[in-house]
Design an enzyme around this catalytic site. Sequence first.
Site, PDB file in Angstrom:
ATOM      1  N   GLN A 154      -4.808  -1.423   9.590  1.00  0.00           N
ATOM      2  CA  GLN A 154      -4.682  -2.770   9.018  1.00  0.00           C
ATOM      3  C   GLN A 154      -5.252  -3.819   9.985  1.00  0.00           C
ATOM      4  O   GLN A 154      -4.882  -3.859  11.157  1.00  0.00           O
ATOM      5  CB  GLN A 154      -3.190  -3.053   8.735  1.00  0.00           C
ATOM      6  CG  GLN A 154      -2.928  -4.389   8.072  1.00  0.00           C
ATOM      7  CD  GLN A 154      -3.492  -4.475   6.663  1.00  0.00           C
ATOM      8  OE1 GLN A 154      -3.358  -3.552   5.858  1.00  0.00           O
ATOM      9  NE2 GLN A 154      -4.151  -5.581   6.360  1.00  0.00           N
TER      10      GLN A 154
ATOM     11  N   ASP B 231     -11.236   2.824   3.864  1.00  0.00           N
ATOM     12  CA  ASP B 231     -11.642   1.421   3.719  1.00  0.00           C
ATOM     13  C   ASP B 231     -13.162   1.317   3.529  1.00  0.00           C
ATOM     14  O   ASP B 231     -13.669   0.291   3.099  1.00  0.00           O
ATOM     15  CB  ASP B 231     -11.259   0.622   4.979  1.00  0.00           C
ATOM     16  CG  ASP B 231     -10.050  -0.270   4.741  1.00  0.00           C
ATOM     17  OD1 ASP B 231      -9.747  -0.568   3.569  1.00  0.00           O
ATOM     18  OD2 ASP B 231      -9.410  -0.670   5.738  1.00  0.00           O
TER      19      ASP B 231
ATOM     20  N   LYS C  43       0.846  -1.202   0.000  1.00  0.00           N
ATOM     21  CA  LYS C  43       0.000   0.000   0.000  1.00  0.00           C
ATOM     22  C   LYS C  43       0.880   1.249   0.000  1.00  0.00           C
ATOM     23  O   LYS C  43       0.618   2.199  -0.737  1.00  0.00           O
ATOM     24  CB  LYS C  43      -0.915   0.016   1.231  1.00  0.00           C
ATOM     25  CG  LYS C  43      -2.116  -0.898   1.075  1.00  0.00           C
ATOM     26  CD  LYS C  43      -2.862  -1.062   2.394  1.00  0.00           C
ATOM     27  CE  LYS C  43      -3.873  -2.183   2.292  1.00  0.00           C
ATOM     28  NZ  LYS C  43      -4.354  -2.649   3.583  1.00  0.00           N
TER      29      LYS C  43
END
Length: 289
Positions: A98, A121, A54
Amino acid sequence: MPAQLIDGAAVASRLRQTIRQRVSTLSAQHGRAPGLAVILVGQDPASQVYVRNKGKATLEVGMHSIEHHLDASTSETELLNLVARLNNDPLVDGILVQLPLPRHIDSQRVLLAIDPNKDVDGFHPINAGRLMTGQEGLVPCTPSGCMLLLKEALTSPAGMHAVVVGRSNIVGKPVAQLLLQADCTVTIAHSRTNDLPAMCRSADILIAAVGKPEMIRGDWIKPGAIVIDVGINRIDTAEGKTKLVGDVATQEALPHALAITPVPGGVGPMTIACLLNNTLTAFERHQRQ
Ligand code: NDP
């Protein structure tokens, strides 16, 4: 005629290219690049790889990448304090924590603490609600990626019967909402669905998000259907190695489907590209406020 293979790597690469150009224009205009902050707690090897990828992808499109690597012993309060700092940081447009988090931390509490306008997200209940009610929000990345891949095979899915196998909050439910917004008639199937093969055979569009290697067989596919395979499953091969397969038995499905996404190289590459797209969207909205 065998199915068209939808090349997710190529679609993701085109999307990243478009994002890169837009970031370049906007950075010049506003005097700063969009910023994405990623928090990793602990040393889970798979998570470390995701976070590294990422970070690399963020820099490649010209965005500002901020990484916080925290020790596995970090307390929930310390993590919540960091999220609060990032929420208030004007240089941070997107925040991603995460998952999975260590067991002593309540993931739900942490996700709820993220400013919904920075929730790239798209997991915050506010964003889930915005998606459900058709309001402007941030949409989960993998479902957005599925819709972009669907566009590669169809001009419009309107009126088609879409069957989504899987009802998770991160894939199944949001992709079903997006299909509904695109005027499909949507069925969500799950582990308690009666006669899943028959349900799948009624699908003009079949989205598989189960996590069971090659569970969906070729003769479950309606002739001419579009198949989007979200599953990523690592299995052992006869040669003593491992390989990735999807939730659909791709080779069996090829003679039946009109188009299908391969695994790997289908939905997988779209997820990070859509994350960057969400960060860009969050940045643009941030500038408008
Ligand atoms: P979850 O485990 O959260 O959900 C799986 C869903 O599949 C559940 O709704 C479950 O039903 C359903 N299911 C399980 N077994 C069956 C069965 N035998 N028949 C019908 N339905 C069944 O998984 P995720 O949604 O998080 O992920 C799904 C897959 O997608 C995984 O392989 C994951 O690795 C992959 N994935 C890929 C991403 C990418 O970037 N390409 C991103 C995210 C996920 P029930 O609710 O009844 O238990």
